[in-house]
Scaffold this motif. Structure first.
Motif, PDB file in Angstrom:
ATOM      1  N   GLY B 149      47.244  40.120  41.854  1.00  0.00           N
ATOM      2  CA  GLY B 149      46.785  39.714  40.517  1.00  0.00           C
ATOM      3  C   GLY B 149      47.078  40.787  39.475  1.00  0.00           C
ATOM      4  O   GLY B 149      47.146  40.512  38.278  1.00  0.00           O
ATOM      5  N   GLU B 150      47.249  42.020  39.954  1.00  0.00           N
ATOM      6  CA  GLU B 150      47.578  43.126  39.033  1.00  0.00           C
ATOM      7  C   GLU B 150      49.057  43.489  39.136  1.00  0.00           C
ATOM      8  O   GLU B 150      49.491  44.493  38.591  1.00  0.00           O
ATOM      9  CB  GLU B 150      46.763  44.379  39.403  1.00  0.00           C
ATOM     10  CG  GLU B 150      45.280  44.177  39.286  1.00  0.00           C
ATOM     11  CD  GLU B 150      44.489  45.294  39.968  1.00  0.00           C
ATOM     12  OE1 GLU B 150      45.085  46.313  40.369  1.00  0.00           O
ATOM     13  OE2 GLU B 150      43.265  45.129  40.100  1.00  0.00           O
ATOM     14  N   GLY B 151      49.812  42.707  39.905  1.00  0.00           N
ATOM     15  CA  GLY B 151      51.180  43.107  40.236  1.00  0.00           C
ATOM     16  C   GLY B 151      52.227  42.574  39.282  1.00  0.00           C
ATOM     17  O   GLY B 151      51.976  42.362  38.089  1.00  0.00           O
ATOM     18  N   SER B 152      53.412  42.325  39.839  1.00  0.00           N
ATOM     19  CA  SER B 152      54.544  41.863  39.026  1.00  0.00           C
ATOM     20  C   SER B 152      54.321  40.419  38.590  1.00  0.00           C
ATOM     21  O   SER B 152      53.426  39.733  39.089  1.00  0.00           O
ATOM     22  CB  SER B 152      55.820  41.926  39.866  1.00  0.00           C
ATOM     23  OG  SER B 152      55.736  40.937  40.875  1.00  0.00           O
ATOM     24  N   VAL B 153      55.173  39.969  37.691  1.00  0.00           N
ATOM     25  CA  VAL B 153      55.063  38.586  37.217  1.00  0.00           C
ATOM     26  C   VAL B 153      55.156  37.619  38.387  1.00  0.00           C
ATOM     27  O   VAL B 153      54.396  36.659  38.498  1.00  0.00           O
ATOM     28  CB  VAL B 153      56.193  38.290  36.198  1.00  0.00           C
ATOM     29  CG1 VAL B 153      56.172  36.833  35.790  1.00  0.00           C
ATOM     30  CG2 VAL B 153      56.050  39.192  34.988  1.00  0.00           C
TER      31      VAL B 153
END
Ligand SMILES: Cc1cc2nc3c(=O)[nH]c(=O)nc-3n(C[C@H](O)[C@H](O)[C@H](O)COP(=O)(O)OP(=O)(O)OC[C@H]3O[C@@H](n4cnc5c(N)ncnc54)[C@H](O)[C@@H]3O)c2cc1C
Lengths: 512, 213
Positions: B149-153
């Motif tokens: 959820g905090e990562g890449s698109v």
């Protein structure tokens, strides 16, 4: 006037299930594409002038009695793409109704006139000198009267509206009851699933039955595929009637010297692009704006039951003018499925705890005055909605989130959930800047919804920079009109239905 | 075979890392997911076998591949724990059937792209966790969702899609409502009368003629 037969309930609609012939050809004075805000008003105005009017609607006819008050089911039954219409990045849900009555059937009933500062922009930047507040006032007066628009009474301000109003007063912010088009609100909170007992004054129970009383015919399940021209002038449309199992029931041609496109701000440009018409300016499908909205939820110490009472009660207009922020906050109710789309205080247990305590939540809808940066494209097979919140608009979005958080805290909330893809919880004023400043304007970060697509066939005086004139007729094709939310040359900050009704009334009156 | 799958693994990891690096790529929707998966095709699905590969999907799951059925079934368990709450056990609710219904509304191209994305999600976890998502313990699986959820698109897209499908598959069921006090449909329950169509506007020129007629 003996031919006027007004039906007290429901509509007589030609549906795919009734079709016997595989090719249908009709003659009319006016053919209208779409039966939502723009289409229904145009149909009534022209039918009552004695014109032979045919309305073609791609969506099904769902009578009020068949509304389920179940949001998931309603998305499937009443919304464009079964509720799944999104931008190309998949992070902006673009909700539109797709049924007889269009988005007006599923909308939240909020009514605002176009703010005067927006009309002034249109006069200055688009040469729309006729569209002054004074010119439009009689049209607004009339549609508001026809649709029982009134300020919410105290009983129409649900618990979620009451707490927000208290908070706004503490902050010294201007807060007002919303105006809505509703008669004797049933306070069910199910507006977005259609109003089962016919209290919402949508097109389904107002302008469409009125148009029909004056002889307009309505065809549902009928998707217009092409606008026809003869000698460069509008001459009708071609459509396909499709059964609910997806099989084709018939093709249809309607011959008419006047064609009004009112298929909404996504489909109207698609239709023009498919037809290869009215695009000398290259502006068809461009300038898409949509008031990207967030629903900022917060947890309160006392039960709120956000699904109980009228869906929308009050709004904070303190920041409406672009010089003061360019956004509006409206208290908004929601049910459980909507809640899951908002925010997540973590995966697994924290999320299930949050849902178990759903009754303590209250929501605020943020609407921002976005720039017209999007495009609608048609690649021969599929439409694409290309829209990414612009960097110029991101600060507005952040300001709106901050204001929503501040308002929730002032209203007594203990936790505010930022609707982002990661966990962001605000517990005090001190958290606000940290949690909101670090948001990124990147795809799939904010959970955005648009209820207000607009701008894709914009009005203007200059044929090289706009698609239609102030009277709704396209610059390029005599007899071809647009009368829906595609017209609006800029986003209008506020909920647009009343603007569409007023402009469609004016366009129809100027046609005669 | 072993060499081949090692080669595949290296290739997929490179493609995956490229995907990660493209944080600013704007049109990164499910179409982008499909593109990554297309490059990583071939032995990809068998990168690491799972005991679940031999378990058939139930008969009703005609709109899901067996791998998709297992993925959503695992996601149901991981995403909807009810211990410590009075909520209804998700095993008693047709969550995955509802997901299947929602997916049936997608146009064929998007459905195919989503299928590719789901396969990617299931398999790519092998690099970080040594097993496919369907075999991941609940704890690490939840951490994975939070981290992504905090990562890449691409990561945010996949986790959001899976979560939204599973959540709505659960919460749309009336059986899940009573513990939350959600009222569901009320008009019939309250016996609200139908108001019918609004009367014709009386001040319209034609309507007043009608009255006189
Ligand atoms: C969930 C929701 C909540 C909203 N809440 C509010 C609110 O509270 N207040 C407010 O002011 N506004 C609200 N709106 C927005 C408002 O309803 C719209 O701005 C307004 O209805 C737009 O009118 P329109 O004529 O452009 O299109 P619509 O009303 O959307 O009508 C377009 C119709 O055309 C049909 N159509 C499309 N393509 C074709 C085709 N090719 N052939 C035939 N028919 C076609 C569609 O099926 C649809 O029925 C809301 C919208 C939604 C979806």
């Amino acid at each position: 006037m003996s031919q006027i037969r007004f039906q007290a309930s429901g509509l007589k609609v030609h549906q795919a299930a009734d079709v016997i012939d595989s090719q249908i050809t009709l003659d009319a004075d006016v053919v209208i594409v779409g039966s939502g805000a723009g289409g229904a008003v145009s149909a009534y105005e022209l039918a009552r002038q004695g014109k032979r009017v045919v309305v073609l609607e791609a969506g099904p006819y769902v009578p009020s009695q068949a509304f389920t008050e179940d949001f998931t089911q309603s998305l499937h039954d009443l919304y464009q793409d079964q509720g799944g219409q999104a931008n190309s990045s998949g992070d902006l849900l673009v909700l539109q109704g797709a049924c007889v009555g269009g988005s007006t059937v599923v909308n939240g009933c909020v009514c605002f006139r176009t703010p005067d500062f927006i009309l002034q922009d249109w006069q200055r930047d688009f040469g729309l000198s006729e569209l002054t507040e004074a010119e439009l006032a009689p049209y607004f007066d009339e549609v508001e009267k026809n649709l029982s628009v009134h300020d919410n009474g105290e009983h129409e301000i649900a618990r979620h509206g009451q707490v927000i109003r208290e908070g706004a007063k503490k902050l010294g912010w201007s807060v007002k009851p919303l105006r809505r088009n509703i008669r004797q609100c049933g306070l069910t909170g199910h507006c977005l699933s259609g109003c089962k007992t016919e209290r919402k004054q949508s097109m389904l129970v107002t302008y469409l039955p009125w148009a029909q009383a004056y002889g307009a015919s309505i065809y549902s399940d009928t998707r217009v595929e092409k606008v026809l021209t003869e000698n460069g002038e509008a001459s009708g449309v071609e459509a396909v009637i499709t059964r609910h199992d997806g099989t084709v029931a018939a093709s249809m041609t309607v011959k008419a010297p006047r064609v009004i496109l009112a298929a909404g701000a996504v489909q109207t440009p698609v239709l023009l692009l498919k037809s290869g018409l009215a695009n000398r300016s290259g502006q068809v499908g461009r300038n898409f704006a949509c008031h990207p909205s967030l629903l900022v939820a917060a947890r309160y110490p006392q039960p709120i039951h956000p699904w109980r009472g009228a869906l929308l009660g009050v709004h904070v207009d303190e920041f409406m003018h672009p010089d003061k922020g360019g956004f509006v906050l409206e208290d908004g109710g929601f049910g459980l499925v909507e809640m899951t789309m908002l925010a997540e205080p973590g995966t697994g247990k924290p999320f299930m705890d949050y849902m178990a305590d759903a009754r303590y939540l209250s929501g605020l809808v943020t609407l921002i005055h976005d720039h017209n940066v999007g495009t609608i494209e048609w690649d021969g097979e599929r439409k694409a909605i290309n829209y990414q919140l612009s960097n110029a608009d991101f600060p507005s979005m952040q300001r709106a989130i901050k204001a929503a958080a501040r308002l929730h805290l002032a209203s007594g909330a203990s936790e505010v959930y930022v609707p982002a893809s990661d966990k962001r919880v605000i517990r005090s004023e001190a958290d606000i800047d940290d949690q909101v400043d670090s948001l990124e304007n990147a795809p799939q970060h904010l959970r955005m919804v648009s209820y207000h697509p607009q701008g894709t066939c914009r009005m203007g005086a200059d044929p090289d920079a706009s698609v239609v004139k102030a009277n709704g007729e396209t610059h390029d094709v005599p007899g071809l009109y647009v009368a829906d939310a595609s017209l609006l040359p800029t986003s209008i900050i506020v909920n647009p239905q009343i603007t569409v009704y007023a402009l469609a009334t004016r366009i129809a009156r100027h046609m005669s | 075979m072993a060499m081949n799958s090692q080669y595949q693994a290296g290739r997929i990891q490179r493609v995956w890392q490229q995907g990660m690096a493209r944080r600013q790529f704007l049109k990164w929707g499910l179409g982008g997911v499909a593109a990554v998966t297309a490059v990583a095709a071939g032995g990809f699905a068998l990168l690491r076998r799972s005991p679940r590969d031999d378990m058939p999907a139930p008969e009703w799951a005609t709109g899901l591949s067996a791998a998709e059925y297992h993925l959503f079934e695992r996601a149901r368990v991981v995403l909807l724990p009810v211990e410590g709450t009075n909520l209804v056990d998700s095993a008693t609710v047709p969550v995955v059937q509802n997901v299947q219904t929602t997916l049936s509304f997608l146009d064929p191209v998007t459905r195919k792209e989503l299928g590719a994305g789901l396969s990617l999600f299931d398999n790519v976890v092998v690099f970080s966790h040594g097993c496919r998502f369907v075999d991941l313990e609940a704890g690490p699986a939840r951490e994975l969702f939070d981290r992504w959820g905090e990562g890449s698109v691409l990561q945010r897209t996949l986790t959001t899609v899976i979560k939204q499908l599973v959540y709505s598959g659960y919460w749309q069921e009336p059986a899940t409502w009573p513990p939350t006090e959600f009222d569901g449909p009320v008009s019939d329950k309250w016996g609200l009368p139908y108001l019918g169509n609004a009367p014709l506007p009386q001040d319209s020129p034609v309507a007043s003629q009608q009255e006189q007629a």
